[in-house]
Structures are given as C-alpha cells and as structure tokens.
Design an enzyme around this catalytic site. Sequence first.
Site, PDB file in Angstrom:
ATOM      1  N   GLU A   3      51.837  37.191  27.826  1.00  0.00           N
ATOM      2  CA  GLU A   3      51.562  38.155  29.156  1.00  0.00           C
ATOM      3  C   GLU A   3      53.686  38.203  29.183  1.00  0.00           C
ATOM      4  O   GLU A   3      53.463  39.642  29.808  1.00  0.00           O
ATOM      5  CB  GLU A   3      50.923  37.117  30.508  1.00  0.00           C
ATOM      6  N   CYS A  19      50.389  28.126  28.688  1.00  0.00           N
ATOM      7  CA  CYS A  19      51.634  27.046  28.718  1.00  0.00           C
ATOM      8  C   CYS A  19      50.861  25.471  29.472  1.00  0.00           C
ATOM      9  O   CYS A  19      49.516  25.095  29.294  1.00  0.00           O
ATOM     10  CB  CYS A  19      51.888  27.701  29.112  1.00  0.00           C
ATOM     11  N   HIS A  79      53.332  32.266  25.660  1.00  0.00           N
ATOM     12  CA  HIS A  79      53.611  33.577  26.889  1.00  0.00           C
ATOM     13  C   HIS A  79      52.848  34.902  26.554  1.00  0.00           C
ATOM     14  O   HIS A  79      54.006  35.664  26.771  1.00  0.00           O
ATOM     15  CB  HIS A  79      54.068  33.145  27.886  1.00  0.00           C
TER      16      HIS A  79
END
Length: 195
Positions: free
Chosen positions: A171, A78, A169
């Site tokens: 994560e 991002c 994302h």
Amino acid sequence: MKTIGVLGLQGAVQEHVSHIDAVGCKSVVVKTVEQLEHIDGLIIPGGESTTMRRFIDQYGFLEPLMKFGKQKPIYGTCAGMVLLANRLAGGEKPHLQLIDITVKRNAFGRQRDSFEAKLNVKAMETPFPAVFIRAPFVEEAGANVEILAEYEGHIVAARQDHILVTAFHPELTDDTRFMKLFLQMVKLNKSASTL
Ligand SMILES: NC(=O)CC[C@H](N)C(=O)O
C-alpha cells in the site's frame, strides 16, 4: 461490486483505502464489529501488532475476527501478518490463528529497520517493489500454505485458502497487484456479504 474493509484501529489504514478504490471496489474503514457483516473481505494493516491487539480486545474484535476469517478472506500486511499467524517465534502468544505459519517479529534486525527490495512473486510477471518496515518474516509454513515470495531465503508472502499475508507494505507503493490478487480471492469466496 465487492466491498473490502480495512481494520481501522491503528496503523496504515488510509493507504489501503486508496488501493481498494484503485482496483474498483468499495472501501470501508472498519471500526465496529457490526461493520464486519457488510464486507466481503478485510485487510489488517501494518502498524504495531501489540498495540493493535490491545485495541482488538478493547473493542471486542477478537472472536468476531476469528469467526470472520474462518469464512471470508483476510489480507494481513506486516503487523497484520503477525496478528494472523498460528504461531509466533520466541514463545510470544499468537493472536487470531488463521494461517498455518510461524512468524518472527522484527526479523530483519536493527541495521535493516526499513528497506526496499525488488521481489520475484509467484504468478507476477515483473518484480514487485516491496517496502519492508521493521518487518517480520515467516519462519516456518505448514504443508497447505502456498509460498508466494521469499527474500534472502525467508518467506515474505504466502497464502492459505482465503488468507493472504505479506511481510511488506504494498500500500506504500502505487503497485496494486497484491490488492488485485486479494480481490480475486474475495471474488472466489463463497460467503457473500449480507448487503
Ligand atoms: N510495519 C509494521 O507493521 C511493523 C510490525 C511490527 N514490528 C510488529 O511486530 O507488529
């Protein structure tokens, strides 16, 4: 064991640390330039690229990061992707210029500030749950850039040599396949850490 750093100046740092640990690597939160010497790969997290750039300048990271990325793998998610791009749309000044792409910031528009989509990713057998938050996309990619995923006709994951970028994302999910992909790139890279 490979050591992967997460640039810890701003943004979603801790979530990446968990993914690094989950794939069996040593994780380090990088807050000083010296720490770059002791890692095999670096993640630039999501957050706010303009704010992160301010901290990059404040702590003298600009040149060292450009140098690091010429030799060793970096994965930008991002805002990290915004920071790595060679060009930004709309005449904004680029930052680290380590991958031959033009990135448009906040590209999905206000109505779709945040959303999740199941993405087909090159070489992944099942769709990836991608979380987009005020996400950029790749408007244009050079001939040497490998496109890994698109969403509604826009490139949202790509790689060139040892630089990997995703507009979303990973994560924030418990799917570690992008971290595993990055780890493969780290293992294939020839410049070992000094530790
Ligand atoms: N979730 C994010 O990292 C958002 C990126 C942010 N919109 C930027 O341009 O820097």
